[in-house]
Each structure stands twice: as structure tokens, then as C-alpha cells.
Design a protein around this motif. Structure first.
Motif, PDB file in Angstrom:
ATOM      1  N   HIS A  10       0.844  -1.199   0.000  1.00  9.84           N
ATOM      2  CA  HIS A  10       0.000   0.000   0.000  1.00  9.84           C
ATOM      3  C   HIS A  10       0.876   1.245   0.000  1.00  9.84           C
ATOM      4  CE1 HIS A  10      -4.008   1.917   1.164  1.00  9.84           C
ATOM      5  NE2 HIS A  10      -3.159   2.922   1.266  1.00  9.84           N
ATOM      6  N   VAL A  52      -1.521   2.413  -4.850  1.00  5.99           N
ATOM      7  CA  VAL A  52      -2.981   2.515  -4.762  1.00  5.99           C
ATOM      8  C   VAL A  52      -3.476   3.931  -5.055  1.00  5.99           C
ATOM      9  CG1 VAL A  52      -3.172   0.556  -3.199  1.00  5.99           C
ATOM     10  CG2 VAL A  52      -2.868   2.843  -2.247  1.00  5.99           C
ATOM     11  N   TYR A  82     -11.333   7.354  -4.351  1.00  7.42           N
ATOM     12  CA  TYR A  82     -10.857   7.395  -2.966  1.00  7.42           C
ATOM     13  C   TYR A  82     -12.030   7.540  -1.995  1.00  7.42           C
ATOM     14  CZ  TYR A  82      -7.551   8.959   0.748  1.00  7.42           C
ATOM     15  OH  TYR A  82      -6.810   9.122   1.887  1.00  7.42           O
ATOM     16  N   GLY A 122      -8.834   0.218  -6.034  1.00  4.15           N
ATOM     17  CA  GLY A 122      -8.659   0.899  -4.761  1.00  4.15           C
ATOM     18  C   GLY A 122      -7.745   2.101  -4.891  1.00  4.15           C
ATOM     19  N   GLU A 123      -7.315   2.710  -3.782  1.00  5.68           N
ATOM     20  CA  GLU A 123      -7.900   2.386  -2.516  1.00  5.68           C
ATOM     21  C   GLU A 123      -9.255   3.058  -2.420  1.00  5.68           C
ATOM     22  OE1 GLU A 123      -6.132   4.542   0.998  1.00  5.68           O
ATOM     23  OE2 GLU A 123      -4.616   5.141  -0.483  1.00  5.68           O
ATOM     24  N   GLY A 125     -12.501   4.161  -0.299  1.00  2.64           N
ATOM     25  CA  GLY A 125     -12.515   4.531   1.103  1.00  2.64           C
ATOM     26  C   GLY A 125     -13.859   4.896   1.682  1.00  2.64           C
ATOM     27  N   THR A 154      -8.653  -3.190  -2.584  1.00  2.70           N
ATOM     28  CA  THR A 154      -7.965  -2.695  -1.392  1.00  2.70           C
ATOM     29  C   THR A 154      -8.685  -1.455  -0.888  1.00  2.70           C
ATOM     30  OG1 THR A 154      -5.823  -1.980  -0.478  1.00  2.70           O
ATOM     31  CG2 THR A 154      -6.281  -1.351  -2.746  1.00  2.70           C
ATOM     32  N   THR A 155      -8.889  -1.347   0.432  1.00  5.63           N
ATOM     33  CA  THR A 155      -9.701  -0.260   0.962  1.00  5.63           C
ATOM     34  C   THR A 155      -8.918   0.694   1.854  1.00  5.63           C
ATOM     35  OG1 THR A 155     -10.489  -1.152   3.099  1.00  5.63           O
ATOM     36  CG2 THR A 155     -11.595  -1.946   1.085  1.00  5.63           C
ATOM     37  N   HIS A 156      -9.550   1.848   2.068  1.00  5.09           N
ATOM     38  CA  HIS A 156      -9.074   2.868   3.004  1.00  5.09           C
ATOM     39  C   HIS A 156     -10.110   2.979   4.115  1.00  5.09           C
ATOM     40  CE1 HIS A 156      -7.869   6.981   4.374  1.00  5.09           C
ATOM     41  NE2 HIS A 156      -9.174   7.133   4.498  1.00  5.09           N
ATOM     42  N   GLY A 183      -7.708  -1.730   4.669  1.00  3.82           N
ATOM     43  CA  GLY A 183      -6.499  -0.948   4.907  1.00  3.82           C
ATOM     44  C   GLY A 183      -6.501  -0.174   6.211  1.00  3.82           C
ATOM     45  N   ASP A 241       2.487   3.488   3.425  1.00  8.97           N
ATOM     46  CA  ASP A 241       1.556   4.520   2.964  1.00  8.97           C
ATOM     47  C   ASP A 241       2.190   5.912   3.001  1.00  8.97           C
ATOM     48  OD1 ASP A 241      -0.841   5.540   1.988  1.00  8.97           O
ATOM     49  OD2 ASP A 241      -1.714   5.784   3.988  1.00  8.97           O
TER      50      ASP A 241
END
Length: 292
Positions: A10, A52, A82, A122-123, A125, A154-156, A183, A241
Motif C-alpha cells: 500500500h 494505490v 478514494y 482501490g484504494e 474509502g 484494497t480499501t481505506h 487498509g 503509505d
């Protein structure tokens, strides 16, 4: 998709959040300095970076491709949107199916006008303690795109919040939980909260390593020890990150290599096993990204 070796799951090779943050520090556009640090990581065994950075973060796919070619690191690029503050007008005006078609096109044809195909969604969110209506559209579109392409998500999570609700959303919408990573879970500081997500079958990321203004790394290590003890060593990734110039070495920051040079030795010293470290940095990313 991934080369053999260490993967940071990430990161942002370049990103610009300055239009909202209002400080140049959040415009990570220092090409030469980034290349120097990526080459340093390569010398330490890093072979992959999952970038990401998406449409809302002023992404620059050709810039990222140049960095990859110059450093030898395989950089996976993303499609998606996002969180609320950074969502473009497209998310408001387009339907869920249109947003899904946008992401599918970037996966199958190329990002923007390039031939660089996105390999992760992703990411995407959620806001602090909530999922807004526009964020919900993005999540629904992302599930459709995942179901159509098989690409992972993939997430935030803002400050680690709303992770349980993200997992519940994915379950309710029949997403493939084996292809989803939640994430920023290390920002919760709550290992039981993280274990509940792992119980559901998703992956989780400790991806703000070194950001001790949020949580001390000693707490991250303590949580990792408990996760290993509970038998979830196959479901965790590590990353940093980095999003600011001041994070880089040339400005006196910790730099990307902090994860390998400082955090990993501390984790080993405090009882995290080498086997778990290897899984988080090498085996788990390969299993996640290369799963059919």
C-alpha cells in the motif's frame, strides 16, 4: 503479476492531495528522490510495490511507469476512487454500472489513455465512522468490477474506523472476501477489532508503519504478535503509505526503507517470528495478487 521478493502492499509513488490539504508537502512529486529510495529498496530485496493512487489523487500512470523502469521494481497500478472529500464529479453524475464499467475498462484496456492495465481496485474509502452515499456507489461499483474481472480490492478506512461495516458490506454484496484487504487497520490500536475482521475471511494491512504520531510501532508489534498467536499469519500485509515529501529521506523523514531497516528488526526482537515476517512481506502478497 508479482515478482518473487518483498512486496509493499500500500504505497503511493506520486500523489497530490494538496488541493484539500493546502500544503505542498502533500504533493509527492519528487521524481529523482523517489527513484533513489526505490533503488535502495531494490537493493534490500523489494521487487514489488502496489501503488494505490487512483483518479482522485492526481494519479500519473506514465510517471509511475518511468519509476518502475528506472528502478527495476514492479509497480502495480490501481483503478477506482478514494473517499468522500476527494471524489470527482463523475461519482455524482455516473450510475453505479457506469462507474463499474469505467474501472473494468481500466483493468482490461488501460488507465486513462495509456496501455497500462490496472491490477487492483482501490484504494476505495469510507469516511470516519461512516460510509457516505457517494462512497457507497463506489463500493457497489467496485464489487461489480471485481466480479467481472477477478481483480482484488484494497480499501481505506479513515483512522481505522468503519472496517467491520466495510466487511459487512462486501459480504452482503457477494464480493470475494479472499480478494479483499481492509487498509489502515493498525490505526485502530485494537487487536480484537482486527481479529473480528480476520474471522470474516478478509485480509488486513498494517500499512502505516513508522507513523508513530498515530500509533506507536510498539503497539503495532504487540498486535501482530497476538494475530500470529491466533493463527492468522496468512492474512496480513505490511506497508508504509508514504504520501508526503517530508516522509522521504532527503527531507529528513523515515524513508521507505524504515520498514525493513527499523521496524522488522524491532518486531523480531520483540517476538514476531521470521516466518510471519516472510509471509507478510512475500508469501501473502503473492497469494493475494496472483489468486485466480
Amino acid at each position: 503479476m508479482l515478482k518473487e521478493g518483498i512486496t509493499y502492499m500500500h504505497e503511493h509513488t506520486t500523489i497530490d492531495l494538496s488541493r484539500l490539504k493546502k500544503i505542498d508537502d502533500t504533493n509527492l512529486n519528487c521524481y529523482d528522490e523517489t527513484v533513489a529510495e526505490y533503488k535502495k529498496m531494490y537493493s534490500k530485496g523489494v521487487r514489488n510495490i502496489v501503488d494505490v493512487t487512483n483518479l482522485d489523487m492526481c494519479r500519473n500512470p506514465l510517471y509511475v511507469q518511468r519509476v518502475a523502469k528506472e528502478t527495476g521494481i514492479n509497480i502495480v497500478q490501481a483503478t477506482g476512487f478514494y473517499q468522500e472529500k476527494f471524489l470527482p464529479e463523475l461519482v455524482t453524475t455516473a450510475t453505479i454500472d457506469q462507474l463499474a464499467a469505467f474501472m473494468i475498462n481500466e483493468i482490461q484496456v488501460g488507465i486513462e489513455e495509456t496501455e497500462i492495465k490496472a491490477q487492483i481496485i482501490g484504494e476505495i474509502g469510507t469516511s470516519q465512522n461512516q460510509m457516505t452515499k457517494r462512497e457507497e456507489k463506489v463500493f457497489k461499483a467496485s464489487v461489480i468490477a471485481q466480479q467481472a474481472t477477478g481483480v482484488p480490492i484494497t480499501t481505506h478506512t479513515t483512522l481505522g474506523t468503519f472496517g467491520h461495516e466495510q466487511v459487512g458490506f462486501f459480504k452482503d454484496n457477494q464480493a470475494d472476501l479472499n480478494k479483499i484487504v481492509i487498509g489502515h487497520v493498525d490505526l485502530t490500536g485494537d487487536v480484537d477489532y482486527i481479529l473480528h475482521m480476520l474471522d470474516q475471511g478478509v485480509y488486513v494491512e498494517f500499512d502505516t508503519i513508522g507513523k508513530e504520531n498515530y500509533q506507536p510501532d510498539s503497539l503495532r508489534i504487540a498486535m501482530l504478535k497476538e494475530i500470529e498467536k491466533r493463527g492468522y499469519s496468512d492474512k496480513v500485509f505490511l506497508s508504509m503509505d508514504i504520501t508526503r515529501k517530508s516522509n522521504l529521506e532527503y527531507m529528513g523523514g523515515m524513508g521507505y526503507s524504515y520498514l525493513l531497516d527499523t521496524f522488522i528488526p524491532q518486531a523480531l526482537e520483540k517476538g514476531v517470528s521470521q516466518d510471519f515476517i516472510t509471509k507478510m512481506l512475500e508469501q501473502n502478497p503473492h497469494e493475494f495478487m496472483n489468486r485466480k
